[in-house]
Design a protein around this motif. Structure first.
Motif, PDB file in Angstrom:
ATOM      1  N   PRO A  17       0.806  -1.226   0.000  1.00 35.60           N
ATOM      2  CA  PRO A  17       0.000   0.000   0.000  1.00 35.60           C
ATOM      3  C   PRO A  17       0.838   1.274   0.000  1.00 35.60           C
ATOM      4  O   PRO A  17       0.421   2.299  -0.553  1.00 35.60           O
ATOM      5  N   LEU A  18       2.032   1.214   0.603  1.00 38.42           N
ATOM      6  CA  LEU A  18       2.907   2.383   0.589  1.00 38.42           C
ATOM      7  C   LEU A  18       3.408   2.652  -0.826  1.00 38.42           C
ATOM      8  O   LEU A  18       3.497   3.810  -1.256  1.00 38.42           O
ATOM      9  N   ALA A  19       3.756   1.594  -1.538  1.00 39.79           N
ATOM     10  CA  ALA A  19       4.172   1.766  -2.934  1.00 39.79           C
ATOM     11  C   ALA A  19       3.032   2.354  -3.761  1.00 39.79           C
ATOM     12  O   ALA A  19       3.246   3.228  -4.605  1.00 39.79           O
ATOM     13  N   ALA A  20       1.828   1.873  -3.522  1.00 39.05           N
ATOM     14  CA  ALA A  20       0.677   2.366  -4.287  1.00 39.05           C
ATOM     15  C   ALA A  20       0.427   3.843  -4.033  1.00 39.05           C
ATOM     16  O   ALA A  20      -0.021   4.567  -4.934  1.00 39.05           O
ATOM     17  N   LYS A  21       0.741   4.312  -2.807  1.00 41.17           N
ATOM     18  CA  LYS A  21       0.528   5.727  -2.470  1.00 41.17           C
ATOM     19  C   LYS A  21       1.786   6.564  -2.673  1.00 41.17           C
ATOM     20  O   LYS A  21       1.834   7.716  -2.268  1.00 41.17           O
ATOM     21  N   ARG A  22       2.826   5.973  -3.287  1.00 41.91           N
ATOM     22  CA  ARG A  22       4.031   6.690  -3.703  1.00 41.91           C
ATOM     23  C   ARG A  22       4.891   7.139  -2.517  1.00 41.91           C
ATOM     24  O   ARG A  22       5.496   8.215  -2.536  1.00 41.91           O
TER      25      ARG A  22
END
Length: 540
Positions: A330-335
């Motif tokens: 989820p952190l990757a998805a939110k940049r």
């Protein structure tokens, strides 16, 4: 034609770290306007830009470097208690260390605590043996409770501290963390050991007021400026969580920070990872803040049970790595940028496997994900790191812990921990730092000296000759290399037009003095965006 500068610096030996053929690697003068360097060149070229309104600073031949940026340090945590602690990082005799306690005892009211909390090692004391004893502390401060912590290895208390905390046979028998030494008669010596014993002690010690913590945070930022540091990347740390940031936010609001701080936040305790990382992602935004204080990412701890050490492997089981994926995807998805602490080769291997898997779903190639410490990074990891756009935050931890690492990993492996030459030659992004305040010295010149020599505080070689850095390479790692980690390599870390005027005028010439003297360097004048945040008074 550049604008008229507000300030010019003349007659120096200025290391620009320029990668632009239009600006030499060394110049004698700089012009500054609006907190930014507008010109770099000879005295004649820069003087010609000035008028009667321009402030002129004569460097008198001194070395000037870009302001140093520690890529991984526990600034926020240190700021909570800085003014209540004595510092032994640059003390090399036990007798001198004890004299600092004696002086504090003379200057503080009876009954108040005297604390030394990490940043040093017993091996640095040429006359010290195994560090101070209870009797040593009783002799110099009989009327004050004294707490002395050596890294996360052990704590030494004096008699009054033991009495104040109720350290007796009954309490020790009931503790589930740490061990306490006894003398030949079976009596407690006041020395307790074990990493998890330290958080227990911290909860027993008096806590400064909020206003004291704000003042303390401002004070540590000024100390960084005294050593030429104009920036740092805070890595969270044990005993920190969402509730510890009030003092640094308030110091920021009041304009009292003398160094730029970039924040990485992580969960506060085992079992809190899912809730708190999700909360950071939901309520915070990467990049929120300004040029002084900015939210930069998540880490260094992601999952406590996987948090390893030089001698302590963490949990890298499939279940643990699945939990990592649940937290990180989820952190990757939110940049979000992410940094992860890793001392063990197996953990690094599993993390790169996971990052590659996440990258297929949510690209991390431009997110500046980094491995922290990462001593076991090997040549076979290099292409994987580059393909992910990932970097490293490397510290001088083996300066105090080299002998320990050699005893566990062997000298041959330590000599390539990490493969520094291969990393630099392959242009893997590397930011250098300290990992202060508990397990290392915060003095950047102490760290820089280690990257050049590889010698522990007691003189034991660690890195091989091949993996030692040149002075310029180390300086790049401690400036523009660290700036890369927070997307700022185009505005910080060099002294060229368009970059922020963050610089340090040094007390000794880093580029030429004997390498064994580098740790004695301080800053005579430190500018942050052209503003003086530290001056010894030596530069007019």
């Amino acid at each position: 034609m550049p604008s008229i500068p507000e300030q010019i610096l003349l007659n120096g030996r200025i290391t620009t770290l320029s990668d632009d053929g239009g600006v030499p690697g060394e110049v004698s003068a700089l012009a500054i306007r609006g907190g930014v360097i507008i010109a770099a060149g000879s005295d004649e070229e820069i003087r010609a830009l000035a008028d009667d309104s321009t402030e002129v600073v004569d460097l008198d031949g001194r070395r000037v470097i870009p302001g140093l940026i520690d890529s991984h340090v526990h600034f926020v945590r240190a700021g909570l208690t800085w003014n209540d602690e004595l510092r032994w990082e640059d003390v090399y005799e036990l007798s001198t260390a004890l004299s600092t306690i004696a002086e504090a005892a003379r200057n503080q009211p009876k009954g108040t605590w005297i604390r030394v909390i990490g940043g040093w090692d017993e091996k640095q004391f040429q006359d010290g043996g195994l560090g101070p004893t209870k009797e040593d502390l009783d002799r110099v401060a009989p009327d004050h409770p004294v707490y002395v912590q050596m890294q996360y290895a052990w704590v030494q208390l004096n008699t009054l501290a033991m009495e104040t905390l109720g350290i007796n046979d009954e309490l020790v028998a009931g503790l589930t963390v740490g061990t306490f030494d006894r003398d030949e008669d079976g009596e407690l010596t006041g020395r307790g050991s074990g990493r998890m014993l330290m958080p227990w002690f911290y909860k027993q010690l008096p806590v400064p007021t909020f206003e004291e913590q704000v003042a303390s945070t401002a004070a540590v930022s000024r100390e960084f400026a005294r050593l030429g540091m104009t920036g740092c990347i805070d890595g969270g740390g044990y005993n920190t969580g969402p509730d510890v940031y009030g003092p640094i936010y308030e110091a920021w609001r009041r304009g009292e920070l003398a160094t730029r701080v970039r924040l990485y936040q992580h969960p506060s305790a085992p079992g809190m990872e899912d809730e708190e990382i999700a909360g950071y992602s939901r309520y915070l935004e990467p990049g929120f803040g300004d040029d002084i204080l900015r939210m930069s990412g998540i880490g260094e701890v992601i999952l406590y049970k996987s948090h390893d050490g030089i001698a302590e492997p963490g949990d890298t089981s499939p279940e643990a790595m699945d939990h990592h994926e649940k937290l990180l995807a989820p952190l990757a998805a939110k940049r979000w940028s992410v940094q992860i602490h890793a001392h063990q080769r197996e953990y690094i291997d599993r993390l790169l496997d996971l990052w590659e898997r996440i990258d297929k779903e949510h690209s991390i190639k431009d997110l500046r994900w980094t491995l922290v410490h990462a001593e076991p990074v090997a040549k076979e990891h290099i292409e994987r790191l580059k393909a992910l756009g990932a970097g490293l935050m490397l510290q001088s931890l083996l300066r105090l812990n080299g002998e320990k690492a050699i005893s566990i990993w062997g000298a041959e492996r330590v000599a390539e921990s990490p493969v520094m030459r291969a990393l630099f030659d392959a242009e893997v992004p590397v930011g250098l730092g300290s990992d202060a305040m508990r397990v290392a010295s915060y003095n950047p010149f102490t760290s820089l000296q280690w990257f050049l020599t590889g010698l522990t505080v007691s003189g034991t070689p660690t890195l091989s000759e091949e993996n030692l850095l040149s002075r310029e390479e180390a300086l790049r790692g401690y400036t523009v290399g660290s700036a890369w980690c927070t997307f700022e390599e185009d505005v910080r870390g060099r002294l060229v037009p368009g970059y922020q005027a963050d610089l340090a005028v040094l007390s000794k010439d880093y580029m030429t003095i004997p390498v064994e003297e580098i740790h004695t360097i301080t800053s005579e004048l430190t500018l942050l965006g052209g503003r003086t945040v530290w001056s010894s008074g030596a530069v007019a």
